[in-house]
Motif scaffolding. Structure first.
Motif, PDB file in Angstrom:
ATOM      1  N   ILE A  23      -1.378  36.324  19.513  1.00  0.00           N
ATOM      2  CA  ILE A  23      -2.083  35.891  18.311  1.00  0.00           C
ATOM      3  C   ILE A  23      -2.664  34.502  18.539  1.00  0.00           C
ATOM      4  O   ILE A  23      -1.972  33.599  19.012  1.00  0.00           O
ATOM      5  N   LEU A 103      -1.404  48.736  12.926  1.00  0.00           N
ATOM      6  CA  LEU A 103      -0.128  48.132  13.298  1.00  0.00           C
ATOM      7  C   LEU A 103       0.981  49.177  13.365  1.00  0.00           C
ATOM      8  O   LEU A 103       1.835  49.132  14.254  1.00  0.00           O
ATOM      9  N   TRP A 119      -3.905  40.691  19.205  1.00  0.00           N
ATOM     10  CA  TRP A 119      -4.139  40.879  17.774  1.00  0.00           C
ATOM     11  C   TRP A 119      -5.456  40.189  17.406  1.00  0.00           C
ATOM     12  O   TRP A 119      -5.606  38.982  17.607  1.00  0.00           O
ATOM     13  N   GLU A 122      -5.214  37.145  12.277  1.00  0.00           N
ATOM     14  CA  GLU A 122      -4.502  35.877  12.167  1.00  0.00           C
ATOM     15  C   GLU A 122      -3.054  36.088  11.757  1.00  0.00           C
ATOM     16  O   GLU A 122      -2.689  37.148  11.248  1.00  0.00           O
ATOM     17  N   LEU A 123      -2.263  35.059  11.964  1.00  0.00           N
ATOM     18  CA  LEU A 123      -0.894  34.979  11.464  1.00  0.00           C
ATOM     19  C   LEU A 123      -0.873  33.815  10.486  1.00  0.00           C
ATOM     20  O   LEU A 123      -1.081  32.666  10.872  1.00  0.00           O
ATOM     21  N   LEU A 128       0.661  39.024   9.114  1.00  0.00           N
ATOM     22  CA  LEU A 128      -0.455  39.354   9.995  1.00  0.00           C
ATOM     23  C   LEU A 128      -1.613  39.836   9.138  1.00  0.00           C
ATOM     24  O   LEU A 128      -1.421  40.683   8.257  1.00  0.00           O
ATOM     25  N   TYR A 130      -5.911  41.031   9.127  1.00  0.00           N
ATOM     26  CA  TYR A 130      -7.121  41.408   9.846  1.00  0.00           C
ATOM     27  C   TYR A 130      -8.242  41.417   8.825  1.00  0.00           C
ATOM     28  O   TYR A 130      -8.112  42.053   7.768  1.00  0.00           O
ATOM     29  N   LEU A 143       5.755  40.985   9.500  1.00  0.00           N
ATOM     30  CA  LEU A 143       6.056  40.889  10.927  1.00  0.00           C
ATOM     31  C   LEU A 143       7.179  41.827  11.351  1.00  0.00           C
ATOM     32  O   LEU A 143       7.642  41.753  12.486  1.00  0.00           O
ATOM     33  N   PRO A 148       5.778  37.996  17.558  1.00  0.00           N
ATOM     34  CA  PRO A 148       4.513  37.275  17.698  1.00  0.00           C
ATOM     35  C   PRO A 148       4.574  36.284  18.857  1.00  0.00           C
ATOM     36  O   PRO A 148       5.587  35.625  19.075  1.00  0.00           O
ATOM     37  N   GLU A 150       2.246  33.272  19.795  1.00  0.00           N
ATOM     38  CA  GLU A 150       1.096  32.494  19.349  1.00  0.00           C
ATOM     39  C   GLU A 150       0.510  31.682  20.495  1.00  0.00           C
ATOM     40  O   GLU A 150       1.219  31.060  21.267  1.00  0.00           O
TER      41      GLU A 150
END
Length: 152
Positions: A23, A103, A119, A122-123, A128, A130, A143, A148, A150
Motif C-alpha cells: 500500500i 478483496l 493495492w 489507500e489505507l 482500505l 478504492y 483490514l 498491510p 505500507e
C-alpha cells in the motif's frame, strides 16, 4: 525495504490468511518492490489487468461476470510458484460489470497460498479504500485477513 518485505513473506506462512497488500501513494514504488521480490523469489508477477483482460475480451460482454472468477482462479493457479503468488494491476477486479468483490477474492486465494498484491487504493484510519466516495467503483474494507505493508 525489500528485506523487510521478504522477512514478512516468510513469516506469514503460519497465518490462516496469507495476504500481504503493498500500500502506498501513486508512484511510491509498489510495483518496483513487487518486481524486486519477484526477482529474489524467481517468480513472475501476475498482471491481472493484462492477463484477465485478454481472457475476458474473448467472452461476450453479458457473460463476463459469469466467467471472471473461474478465469482468475485458472490464472492464479498457473502463475503461482509453489505456495507464493505475486499480483499487480488488480484494478480490473473493481469493474462493476464483473460483479466481483476484489478483496474477498484475494483473501480466498490467500487461504491456499501466500499472496502478495499491490493495492491500488489507500489505507486510511485502518480502512482500505478504492476510488473516492461517490465513484461507481468505490469500495471500503476492514483490514481483517490482511497484512498491510505500507510504502512511504
Amino acid at each position: 525495504m525489500i528485506k523487510n518485505l521478504e522477512r514478512l513473506v516468510d513469516e506469514i506462512e503460519a497465518l490462516q490468511s496469507k495476504l500481504i497488500l503493498l500500500i502506498g501513494s501513486p508512484r511510491s514504488g509498489k510495483t518496483a518492490i513487487l518486481c524486486a521480490l519477484a526477482k529474489s523469489k524467481n517468480i513472475t508477477p501476475l498482471n491481472i489487468g493484462a492477463a484477465l483482460g485478454s481472457k475476458l475480451a474473448a467472452i461476450p460482454h453479458k457473460q463476463r461476470h459469469l466467467e471472471a472468477s473461474t478465469l482468475l482462479r485458472e490464472l492464479t493457479d498457473k502463475c503461482a510458484n509453489g505456495d507464493l503468488l505475486l499480483i499487480d494491476n488488480i484494478e480490473l477486479l473493481f469493474d462493476r460489470t464483473l460483479q466481483l468483490d476484489p478483496l474477498d477474492l484475494l483473501r480466498r486465494h490467500a487461504h491456499a497460498r501466500r499472496v502478495i498484491a499491490v493495492w491500488p487504493g489507500e489505507l486510511r484510519n485502518s480502512r482500505l479504500t478504492y476510488a473516492h466516495i461517490g465513484h461507481p467503483e468505490h469500495q471500503d474494507y476492514s483490514l481483517d485477513g490482511v497484512v498491510p505493508f505500507e510504502i512511504q
